[in-house]
Design a protein around this motif. Structure first.
Motif, PDB file in Angstrom:
ATOM      1  N   SER A 166       4.344   7.731   1.693  1.00 19.98           N
ATOM      2  CA  SER A 166       4.524   6.628   2.644  1.00 19.98           C
ATOM      3  C   SER A 166       4.146   5.323   1.971  1.00 19.98           C
ATOM      4  CB  SER A 166       3.677   6.852   3.895  1.00 19.98           C
ATOM      5  OG  SER A 166       2.298   6.915   3.560  1.00 19.98           O
ATOM      6  N   HIS A 167       4.616   4.228   2.561  1.00 20.26           N
ATOM      7  CA  HIS A 167       4.266   2.910   2.023  1.00 20.26           C
ATOM      8  C   HIS A 167       4.322   1.865   3.131  1.00 20.26           C
ATOM      9  CE1 HIS A 167       8.442   1.319   1.864  1.00 20.26           C
ATOM     10  NE2 HIS A 167       8.760   2.582   1.644  1.00 20.26           N
ATOM     11  N   SER A 168       3.681   0.752   2.856  1.00 24.93           N
ATOM     12  CA  SER A 168       3.665  -0.366   3.801  1.00 24.93           C
ATOM     13  C   SER A 168       4.814  -1.316   3.485  1.00 24.93           C
ATOM     14  CB  SER A 168       2.341  -1.120   3.695  1.00 24.93           C
ATOM     15  OG  SER A 168       2.261  -1.827   2.459  1.00 24.93           O
ATOM     16  N   ARG A 169       5.008  -2.273   4.347  1.00 23.20           N
ATOM     17  CA  ARG A 169       5.897  -3.376   3.994  1.00 23.20           C
ATOM     18  C   ARG A 169       5.135  -4.285   3.036  1.00 23.20           C
ATOM     19  NH1 ARG A 169       7.965  -5.356   9.347  1.00 23.20           N
ATOM     20  NH2 ARG A 169       7.308  -3.454  10.331  1.00 23.20           N
ATOM     21  N   GLU A 170       5.820  -5.187   2.395  1.00 21.57           N
ATOM     22  CA  GLU A 170       5.157  -6.142   1.502  1.00 21.57           C
ATOM     23  C   GLU A 170       4.300  -7.088   2.341  1.00 21.57           C
ATOM     24  OE1 GLU A 170       8.742  -6.361  -1.756  1.00 21.57           O
ATOM     25  OE2 GLU A 170       8.094  -8.183  -0.789  1.00 21.57           O
ATOM     26  N   PHE A 190       0.859  -1.174   0.000  1.00 21.89           N
ATOM     27  CA  PHE A 190       0.000   0.000   0.000  1.00 21.89           C
ATOM     28  C   PHE A 190       0.900   1.230   0.000  1.00 21.89           C
ATOM     29  CE2 PHE A 190      -2.594  -3.235   2.095  1.00 21.89           C
ATOM     30  CZ  PHE A 190      -3.771  -3.141   1.368  1.00 21.89           C
ATOM     31  N   PHE A 191       0.485   2.292  -0.688  1.00 24.92           N
ATOM     32  CA  PHE A 191       1.290   3.512  -0.685  1.00 24.92           C
ATOM     33  C   PHE A 191       0.389   4.730  -0.797  1.00 24.92           C
ATOM     34  CE2 PHE A 191       0.966   2.239  -5.124  1.00 24.92           C
ATOM     35  CZ  PHE A 191       0.714   3.434  -5.794  1.00 24.92           C
ATOM     36  N   THR A 192       0.901   5.875  -0.354  1.00 26.96           N
ATOM     37  CA  THR A 192       0.194   7.136  -0.535  1.00 26.96           C
ATOM     38  C   THR A 192       1.059   8.058  -1.377  1.00 26.96           C
ATOM     39  OG1 THR A 192       1.067   8.085   1.522  1.00 26.96           O
ATOM     40  CG2 THR A 192      -1.094   7.000   1.637  1.00 26.96           C
ATOM     41  N   PHE A 232       6.343   3.483   6.393  1.00 23.89           N
ATOM     42  CA  PHE A 232       7.657   3.867   5.878  1.00 23.89           C
ATOM     43  C   PHE A 232       7.576   5.030   4.902  1.00 23.89           C
ATOM     44  CE2 PHE A 232       7.968  -0.648   6.885  1.00 23.89           C
ATOM     45  CZ  PHE A 232       9.011  -0.613   7.790  1.00 23.89           C
ATOM     46  N   THR A 233       8.684   5.787   4.816  1.00 24.06           N
ATOM     47  CA  THR A 233       8.836   6.827   3.804  1.00 24.06           C
ATOM     48  C   THR A 233       9.644   6.226   2.650  1.00 24.06           C
ATOM     49  OG1 THR A 233      10.942   7.657   4.638  1.00 24.06           O
ATOM     50  CG2 THR A 233       8.929   8.583   5.627  1.00 24.06           C
ATOM     51  N   PRO A 234       9.703   6.885   1.507  1.00 24.42           N
ATOM     52  CA  PRO A 234      10.469   6.333   0.378  1.00 24.42           C
ATOM     53  C   PRO A 234      11.954   6.127   0.667  1.00 24.42           C
ATOM     54  CG  PRO A 234       9.032   8.084  -0.377  1.00 24.42           C
ATOM     55  CD  PRO A 234       8.965   8.087   1.135  1.00 24.42           C
ATOM     56  N   HIS A 235      12.462   6.755   1.704  1.00 24.35           N
ATOM     57  CA  HIS A 235      13.883   6.621   2.025  1.00 24.35           C
ATOM     58  C   HIS A 235      14.144   5.536   3.055  1.00 24.35           C
ATOM     59  CE1 HIS A 235      14.347  10.165  -0.370  1.00 24.35           C
ATOM     60  NE2 HIS A 235      13.457  10.779   0.384  1.00 24.35           N
ATOM     61  N   ARG A 289      -3.422   3.585   8.199  1.00 27.65           N
ATOM     62  CA  ARG A 289      -2.383   4.429   8.799  1.00 27.65           C
ATOM     63  C   ARG A 289      -1.291   3.576   9.436  1.00 27.65           C
ATOM     64  NH1 ARG A 289      -6.769   7.763  10.839  1.00 27.65           N
ATOM     65  NH2 ARG A 289      -6.800   9.652   9.608  1.00 27.65           N
ATOM     66  N   ALA A 290      -1.699   2.534  10.145  1.00 32.77           N
ATOM     67  CA  ALA A 290      -0.716   1.658  10.802  1.00 32.77           C
ATOM     68  C   ALA A 290       0.139   0.917   9.776  1.00 32.77           C
ATOM     69  CB  ALA A 290      -1.426   0.668  11.721  1.00 32.77           C
ATOM     70  N   LEU A 291      -0.460   0.522   8.663  1.00 35.74           N
ATOM     71  CA  LEU A 291       0.292  -0.197   7.635  1.00 35.74           C
ATOM     72  C   LEU A 291       1.266   0.710   6.883  1.00 35.74           C
ATOM     73  CD1 LEU A 291      -2.522  -2.428   6.113  1.00 35.74           C
ATOM     74  CD2 LEU A 291      -0.554  -3.212   7.442  1.00 35.74           C
ATOM     75  N   LEU A 292       0.918   1.963   6.710  1.00 37.40           N
ATOM     76  CA  LEU A 292       1.736   2.910   5.940  1.00 37.40           C
ATOM     77  C   LEU A 292       2.850   3.461   6.827  1.00 37.40           C
ATOM     78  CD1 LEU A 292      -1.242   4.658   4.195  1.00 37.40           C
ATOM     79  CD2 LEU A 292       0.497   3.235   3.065  1.00 37.40           C
TER      80      LEU A 292
END
Length: 160
Positions: free
Chosen positions: A84-88, A72-74, A149-152, A144-147
């Motif tokens: 932001s993004h989730s883990r796989e 998932f990503f925003t 991480f940031t792209p970095h 929100r909880a899944l997202l």
């Protein structure tokens, strides 16, 4: 079948907290959906870890690959970019108790808000094993909880 998850079982998540997937390995799954409460577009991407042979045989039943994982990503509207993004992760198998391993082929095809209420959950339609369809519904709090991480690769500390 409708599946509502309060949590994705840890056995269905990539143990690597921040997937190190390059753009050539991750593919968009849906048209991003504007979520006003997040102030961002929400998308889903996928990759598969096992390649298919291009033909379906008894020894290789998955023509185009299997072992799918989703992210998932925003994205912000302007300038475009991942916020932001989730883990796989993958979704629990439809035939199990919610804790079992993933089906070999799961592919998210769409997302929608089941109601127009502010804060309504988001439903994701997906196919399973090219034979069944299902709907996964996630609350905004769960997203929100899944997202995380940031792209970095940093943990996301922004408020959604």
């Amino acid at each position: 079948l409708t599946l509502t998850l309060n949590r994705i079982p840890t056995s269905n998540r990539n143990p690597n907290p921040d997937p190190n997937s390059g753009p050539e390995q991750v593919h968009n799954s849906i048209h991003p959906v504007w979520v006003a409460r997040l102030g961002r577009y929400l998308g889903v991407a996928h990759r598969h870890y096992q390649a298919g042979s291009g033909s379906r045989t008894a020894q290789d039943p998955f023509r185009y690959g299997f072992s799918y994982r989703h992210v998932f990503f925003t994205m912000r509207e302007r300038p475009n970019g991942i916020v932001s993004h989730s883990r796989e992760l993958c979704f629990p198998t439809l035939d199990g108790d919610g804790e079992a391993a993933c089906d070999g082929v799961q592919f998210v095809m769409g997302a929608f808000r089941p109601t127009a209420e502010i804060g309504a959950p988001i439903a994701f339609t997906y196919g399973v094993m090219d034979c069944e369809s299902a709907v996964l519904t996630l609350s905004l709090d769960r997203l929100r909880a899944l997202l995380e991480f940031t792209p970095h690769g940093n943990r996301s500390h922004h408020s959604l």
